[in-house]
Design a protein around this motif. Structure first.
Motif, PDB file in Angstrom:
ATOM      1  N   GLN A   1       0.834  -1.208   0.000  1.00  0.00           N
ATOM      2  CA  GLN A   1       0.000   0.000   0.000  1.00  0.00           C
ATOM      3  C   GLN A   1       0.867   1.256   0.000  1.00  0.00           C
ATOM      4  O   GLN A   1       0.613   2.192  -0.776  1.00  0.00           O
ATOM      5  N   ILE A   2       1.890   1.274   0.849  1.00  0.00           N
ATOM      6  CA  ILE A   2       2.778   2.444   0.917  1.00  0.00           C
ATOM      7  C   ILE A   2       3.510   2.637  -0.405  1.00  0.00           C
ATOM      8  O   ILE A   2       3.615   3.759  -0.927  1.00  0.00           O
ATOM      9  N   ALA A   3       4.015   1.542  -0.979  1.00  0.00           N
ATOM     10  CA  ALA A   3       4.737   1.628  -2.244  1.00  0.00           C
ATOM     11  C   ALA A   3       3.834   2.163  -3.353  1.00  0.00           C
ATOM     12  O   ALA A   3       4.242   3.001  -4.167  1.00  0.00           O
ATOM     13  N   ALA A   4       2.578   1.693  -3.378  1.00  0.00           N
ATOM     14  CA  ALA A   4       1.637   2.152  -4.407  1.00  0.00           C
ATOM     15  C   ALA A   4       1.345   3.640  -4.255  1.00  0.00           C
ATOM     16  O   ALA A   4       1.309   4.383  -5.258  1.00  0.00           O
ATOM     17  N   GLN A   5       1.155   4.093  -3.021  1.00  0.00           N
ATOM     18  CA  GLN A   5       0.878   5.512  -2.804  1.00  0.00           C
ATOM     19  C   GLN A   5       2.093   6.378  -3.161  1.00  0.00           C
ATOM     20  O   GLN A   5       1.940   7.485  -3.688  1.00  0.00           O
ATOM     21  N   LEU A   6       3.279   5.877  -2.887  1.00  0.00           N
ATOM     22  CA  LEU A   6       4.487   6.621  -3.251  1.00  0.00           C
ATOM     23  C   LEU A   6       4.611   6.749  -4.766  1.00  0.00           C
ATOM     24  O   LEU A   6       4.952   7.821  -5.290  1.00  0.00           O
ATOM     25  N   ARG A   7       4.326   5.677  -5.482  1.00  0.00           N
ATOM     26  CA  ARG A   7       4.384   5.744  -6.948  1.00  0.00           C
ATOM     27  C   ARG A   7       3.373   6.750  -7.492  1.00  0.00           C
ATOM     28  O   ARG A   7       3.679   7.549  -8.389  1.00  0.00           O
ATOM     29  N   LEU A   8       2.161   6.719  -6.950  1.00  0.00           N
ATOM     30  CA  LEU A   8       1.136   7.659  -7.394  1.00  0.00           C
ATOM     31  C   LEU A   8       1.501   9.099  -7.047  1.00  0.00           C
ATOM     32  O   LEU A   8       1.035  10.040  -7.702  1.00  0.00           O
ATOM     33  N   ALA A   9       2.335   9.263  -6.018  1.00  0.00           N
ATOM     34  CA  ALA A   9       2.784  10.600  -5.621  1.00  0.00           C
ATOM     35  C   ALA A   9       4.005  11.053  -6.402  1.00  0.00           C
ATOM     36  O   ALA A   9       4.544  12.132  -6.151  1.00  0.00           O
ATOM     37  N   GLY A  10       4.450  10.228  -7.341  1.00  0.00           N
ATOM     38  CA  GLY A  10       5.557  10.624  -8.200  1.00  0.00           C
ATOM     39  C   GLY A  10       6.872   9.931  -7.933  1.00  0.00           C
ATOM     40  O   GLY A  10       7.872  10.233  -8.595  1.00  0.00           O
ATOM     41  N   TYR A  11       6.904   8.996  -6.983  1.00  0.00           N
ATOM     42  CA  TYR A  11       8.180   8.341  -6.678  1.00  0.00           C
ATOM     43  C   TYR A  11       8.582   7.390  -7.803  1.00  0.00           C
ATOM     44  O   TYR A  11       7.770   6.605  -8.303  1.00  0.00           O
ATOM     45  N   GLN A  12       9.856   7.448  -8.178  1.00  0.00           N
ATOM     46  CA  GLN A  12      10.400   6.570  -9.208  1.00  0.00           C
ATOM     47  C   GLN A  12      11.300   5.525  -8.561  1.00  0.00           C
ATOM     48  O   GLN A  12      12.317   5.877  -7.951  1.00  0.00           O
ATOM     49  N   PRO A  13      10.951   4.248  -8.670  1.00  0.00           N
ATOM     50  CA  PRO A  13      11.822   3.200  -8.128  1.00  0.00           C
ATOM     51  C   PRO A  13      13.232   3.303  -8.713  1.00  0.00           C
ATOM     52  O   PRO A  13      13.418   3.695  -9.868  1.00  0.00           O
ATOM     53  N   ASP A  14      14.216   2.966  -7.896  1.00  0.00           N
ATOM     54  CA  ASP A  14      15.636   3.005  -8.287  1.00  0.00           C
ATOM     55  C   ASP A  14      16.143   4.424  -8.517  1.00  0.00           C
ATOM     56  O   ASP A  14      17.233   4.614  -9.062  1.00  0.00           O
ATOM     57  N   SER A  15      15.381   5.446  -8.131  1.00  0.00           N
ATOM     58  CA  SER A  15      15.823   6.828  -8.328  1.00  0.00           C
ATOM     59  C   SER A  15      16.854   7.256  -7.300  1.00  0.00           C
ATOM     60  O   SER A  15      17.572   8.237  -7.501  1.00  0.00           O
ATOM     61  N   GLY A  16      16.900   6.555  -6.169  1.00  0.00           N
ATOM     62  CA  GLY A  16      17.818   6.944  -5.102  1.00  0.00           C
ATOM     63  C   GLY A  16      17.264   7.991  -4.167  1.00  0.00           C
ATOM     64  O   GLY A  16      17.925   8.375  -3.198  1.00  0.00           O
ATOM     65  N   VAL A  17      16.042   8.488  -4.431  1.00  0.00           N
ATOM     66  CA  VAL A  17      15.434   9.470  -3.528  1.00  0.00           C
ATOM     67  C   VAL A  17      15.036   8.742  -2.235  1.00  0.00           C
ATOM     68  O   VAL A  17      14.350   7.721  -2.274  1.00  0.00           O
ATOM     69  N   PRO A  18      15.444   9.258  -1.084  1.00  0.00           N
ATOM     70  CA  PRO A  18      15.141   8.578   0.180  1.00  0.00           C
ATOM     71  C   PRO A  18      13.652   8.598   0.515  1.00  0.00           C
ATOM     72  O   PRO A  18      12.916   9.500   0.112  1.00  0.00           O
TER      73      PRO A  18
END
Length: 314
Positions: A151-168
């Motif tokens: 659930q957290i991962a899905a919400q982060l992606r919808l908020a613009g998070y890019q996997p493997d981007s290195g953003v903490p």
């Protein structure tokens, strides 16, 4: 004696029903009967703060205590999240995650529970308390951790998070939210491969989760926090005697830093997030907690870190 028997007769079946209901969601998720919801109401943003294309210094996910019942509500009316946003505009903050629902469904928005909330509000808290113990139960913990981590991962992606981007990603948790935060570490590492920082405010957790993939854990506590102290008593994995528990391994590895916020309490007018209680320097307890959280994040992921991450992004 008669009053005691009355309470037992009333609360006993209620607690049994709550225990069964609390397990239903995680079993429904694991059996594939239902999938976690991802869409939010139109008036609820997926994140606030820095724009995702800057990129932000970090994404911060707030996992509230057992008072969390809707996408928006928190025990302090959202004051801590707003204070963090005001003090650290370089962060992108998510506050909508439902830590006590593996299916990501706000409790108070369900028809039956909406009626319960209006007539027997205590049951809403009991439900979330039971969910905390389900999350800590070794029989259900792997399923619960995977569900809420997803659930957290899905919400982060919808908020613009890019996997493997290195953003903490920072998991800021309050009370029972700490159990969920610790449990989500492995799922977030597997799905996002992001640097993970945990900040536990009055954390109530069992200490059984593997924290290998967390860069560090900051424990914000107080000698007057009785609820957090209960957690260190009732969960053997938190006892120093059990040196091989995951929590004690993290302690020996130097992954745990304790920050004293005395004389704050867990809840009430002198809680960590009280805007009225004052320190000798004039700051409110809420101000001190906010300053501590922001200082921890900036000490680890300052402007330099943000620039370095931006250089790595396509």
């Amino acid at each position: 004696m008669n009053d005691f028997l009355l309470w037992v007769c009333v609360l006993g079946p209620v607690l049994l029903a709550e225990a069964l209901l609390a397990r239903y969601e995680v079993l429904a998720y694991s059996a594939g009967w239902r999938s976690p919801a991802t869409e939010l109401p139109e008036d609820v943003p997926y994140a606030r703060g820095a724009a995702p294309d800057s990129p932000p210094v970090a994404y911060l996910v707030y996992l509230d205590g057992i008072g969390k019942r809707r996408f928006r509500d928190t025990r302090d009316g959202g004051q801590l999240v707003r204070a963090v946003l005001a003090g650290a505009p370089e962060l992108r903050v998510l506050g909508q995650v439902q830590p006590y629902s593996p299916l990501a469904e706000p409790l108070a928005d369900r028809p039956v529970w909406s009626w319960v909330g209006r007539h027997v509000g205590l049951l809403l808290f009991l439900h979330n308390v039971m969910q905390t113990f389900v999350a800590a139960d070794h029989r259900y913990r792997p399923l619960y951790d995977r569900a809420v981590g997803s659930q957290i991962a899905a919400q982060l992606r919808l908020a613009g998070y890019q996997p493997d981007s290195g953003v903490p990603v920072v998991l800021l948790s309050y009370s029972g939210g700490a159990q969920v935060a610790a449990g989500a570490v492995d799922a977030l590492h597997a799905r996002l491969r992001s640097p993970l920082l945990l900040i536990m405010l009055g954390g109530f957790h069992n200490g059984a989760n593997d924290l290998t993939h967390a860069e560090h854990v900051h424990q914000l506590t107080s000698a007057n926090d009785r609820i957090e102290r209960v957690g260190t008593w009732i969960f053997p994995q938190r006892w120093p005697l059990l040196r091989r528990s995951q929590w004690n391994r993290a302690v020996r590895a130097g992954k745990i830093t304790v920050h004293r916020l005395d004389p704050a309490t867990h809840v009430g007018p002198r809680s960590y997030i009280s805007p009225e209680a004052r320190l000798p320097d004039g700051r409110s307890y809420l101000d001190r907690t906010t300053d501590t959280v922001i200082a921890i994040i900036r000490a680890r992921y300052g402007a330099t870190a943000a620039t370095d991450v931006g250089d790595r992004l396509p």
